[in-house]
Enzyme design. Sequence first.
Site, PDB file in Angstrom:
ATOM      1  N   LYS A 185       7.731  18.566 -18.029  1.00  0.00           N
ATOM      2  CA  LYS A 185       7.236  19.807 -17.139  1.00  0.00           C
ATOM      3  C   LYS A 185       7.859  20.712 -16.630  1.00  0.00           C
ATOM      4  O   LYS A 185       7.909  21.854 -16.940  1.00  0.00           O
ATOM      5  CB  LYS A 185       6.351  19.032 -16.128  1.00  0.00           C
ATOM      6  CG  LYS A 185       5.375  20.026 -15.519  1.00  0.00           C
ATOM      7  CD  LYS A 185       4.353  19.572 -14.865  1.00  0.00           C
ATOM      8  CE  LYS A 185       4.877  18.332 -13.934  1.00  0.00           C
ATOM      9  NZ  LYS A 185       4.759  18.631 -12.539  1.00  0.00           N
ATOM     10  N   ARG A 189      -3.095  18.940  -7.442  1.00  0.00           N
ATOM     11  CA  ARG A 189      -3.111  17.685  -7.499  1.00  0.00           C
ATOM     12  C   ARG A 189      -4.488  16.829  -7.638  1.00  0.00           C
ATOM     13  O   ARG A 189      -4.641  15.853  -8.331  1.00  0.00           O
ATOM     14  CB  ARG A 189      -2.401  17.014  -6.480  1.00  0.00           C
ATOM     15  CG  ARG A 189      -0.975  17.552  -6.280  1.00  0.00           C
ATOM     16  CD  ARG A 189      -0.004  16.593  -7.208  1.00  0.00           C
ATOM     17  NE  ARG A 189      -0.197  15.167  -6.925  1.00  0.00           N
ATOM     18  CZ  ARG A 189       0.920  14.687  -6.247  1.00  0.00           C
ATOM     19  NH1 ARG A 189       1.922  15.360  -5.886  1.00  0.00           N
ATOM     20  NH2 ARG A 189       1.143  13.370  -5.825  1.00  0.00           N
ATOM     21  N   ARG A 239      16.413   7.307 -18.595  1.00  0.00           N
ATOM     22  CA  ARG A 239      17.105   8.544 -17.908  1.00  0.00           C
ATOM     23  C   ARG A 239      18.070   8.293 -16.769  1.00  0.00           C
ATOM     24  O   ARG A 239      18.216   7.408 -16.260  1.00  0.00           O
ATOM     25  CB  ARG A 239      15.694   9.094 -17.244  1.00  0.00           C
ATOM     26  CG  ARG A 239      15.731  10.596 -16.634  1.00  0.00           C
ATOM     27  CD  ARG A 239      14.477  10.964 -16.239  1.00  0.00           C
ATOM     28  NE  ARG A 239      14.006  10.367 -14.884  1.00  0.00           N
ATOM     29  CZ  ARG A 239      13.133  11.019 -14.098  1.00  0.00           C
ATOM     30  NH1 ARG A 239      12.576  12.151 -14.512  1.00  0.00           N
ATOM     31  NH2 ARG A 239      12.718  10.503 -13.013  1.00  0.00           N
ATOM     32  N   ARG A 284      18.083   5.762 -12.125  1.00  0.00           N
ATOM     33  CA  ARG A 284      17.623   6.019 -10.625  1.00  0.00           C
ATOM     34  C   ARG A 284      16.975   4.528 -10.418  1.00  0.00           C
ATOM     35  O   ARG A 284      16.058   4.029 -11.384  1.00  0.00           O
ATOM     36  CB  ARG A 284      16.636   6.974 -10.550  1.00  0.00           C
ATOM     37  CG  ARG A 284      17.261   8.403 -10.196  1.00  0.00           C
ATOM     38  CD  ARG A 284      16.288   9.567 -10.577  1.00  0.00           C
ATOM     39  NE  ARG A 284      15.020   9.211 -10.209  1.00  0.00           N
ATOM     40  CZ  ARG A 284      14.231  10.108  -9.802  1.00  0.00           C
ATOM     41  NH1 ARG A 284      14.375  11.385  -9.610  1.00  0.00           N
ATOM     42  NH2 ARG A 284      12.835   9.854  -9.387  1.00  0.00           N
ATOM     43  N   ARG A 333       3.278   4.599 -10.971  1.00  0.00           N
ATOM     44  CA  ARG A 333       2.853   5.747 -10.505  1.00  0.00           C
ATOM     45  C   ARG A 333       2.225   6.784 -11.449  1.00  0.00           C
ATOM     46  O   ARG A 333       1.417   7.543 -11.323  1.00  0.00           O
ATOM     47  CB  ARG A 333       4.370   6.621 -10.723  1.00  0.00           C
ATOM     48  CG  ARG A 333       5.521   6.192  -9.601  1.00  0.00           C
ATOM     49  CD  ARG A 333       6.597   7.320  -9.343  1.00  0.00           C
ATOM     50  NE  ARG A 333       7.092   7.730 -10.609  1.00  0.00           N
ATOM     51  CZ  ARG A 333       8.502   7.046 -10.802  1.00  0.00           C
ATOM     52  NH1 ARG A 333       9.128   6.545  -9.772  1.00  0.00           N
ATOM     53  NH2 ARG A 333       9.216   7.334 -11.875  1.00  0.00           N
TER      54      ARG A 333
END
Length: 222
Positions: free
Chosen positions: A31, A100, A132, A164, A175
């Site tokens: 995005k 959101r 990632r 991460r 999530r």
Amino acid sequence: MNILKKQSFLGSQRSETPLQIIIMGPQGSGKGTQAEMLARELGIRHVCTGDLLREMAQKDAKIKEAIDRGELLPPEIVIPLVRKNLMECRKGFVLDGAPRNTEQAQMLGIHIDHVIYLDIPDKKVIERLSSRLQCMECRAIYGKDMPPKVQGKCDKCGSELRHRDDDNPETIRKRLKVFHEETEKVMKYYERKRLLRKVDASGKPEEVFERILKAIKPPARL
Ligand SMILES: [Zn+2]
């Protein structure tokens, strides 16, 4: 709205009438990258809600605490801040990170031309995010579709790249669940207004970008 003027943007690369766009998609859909590319292509501003909130947090300890705790800020704080920034974008904008939920969408009260949804299967997001890497210094992100030039080193600053902690499949799945619950309603809201443009977000950034341009291209005149 002048359709003729709006039509010129793909030819001249610059829009004469401001295009006001919202971009949505899960983490890992690319995005941020697409928003940047779109802003550059159309000569409009990329308004990133996260950046605005972080900027605001520097002046407000209470907001900083809430952000650090990972809380979703109330719409009475988020929406006026976003609105104020959008109003300043006389040449148009691509808004990222808001609304959101439906409540925020209703509060926004600004004309929108397109809502782009970057559609990507959860499986693919999990695959992308778990592979990632992030720069520990400048926070730049690398993945399979955008590998660093030198393995393990940041292209921008040369620092070490690391995985991460919150990019493990279990956390990502959680999530995504929250994201879909929130976003489905917002998508329906814009679908009813005939503004929703679903774009396949798999593949290379350039391929996705081509699809976006096609999705927002005005219908050809007869
Ligand atoms: Zn870096």
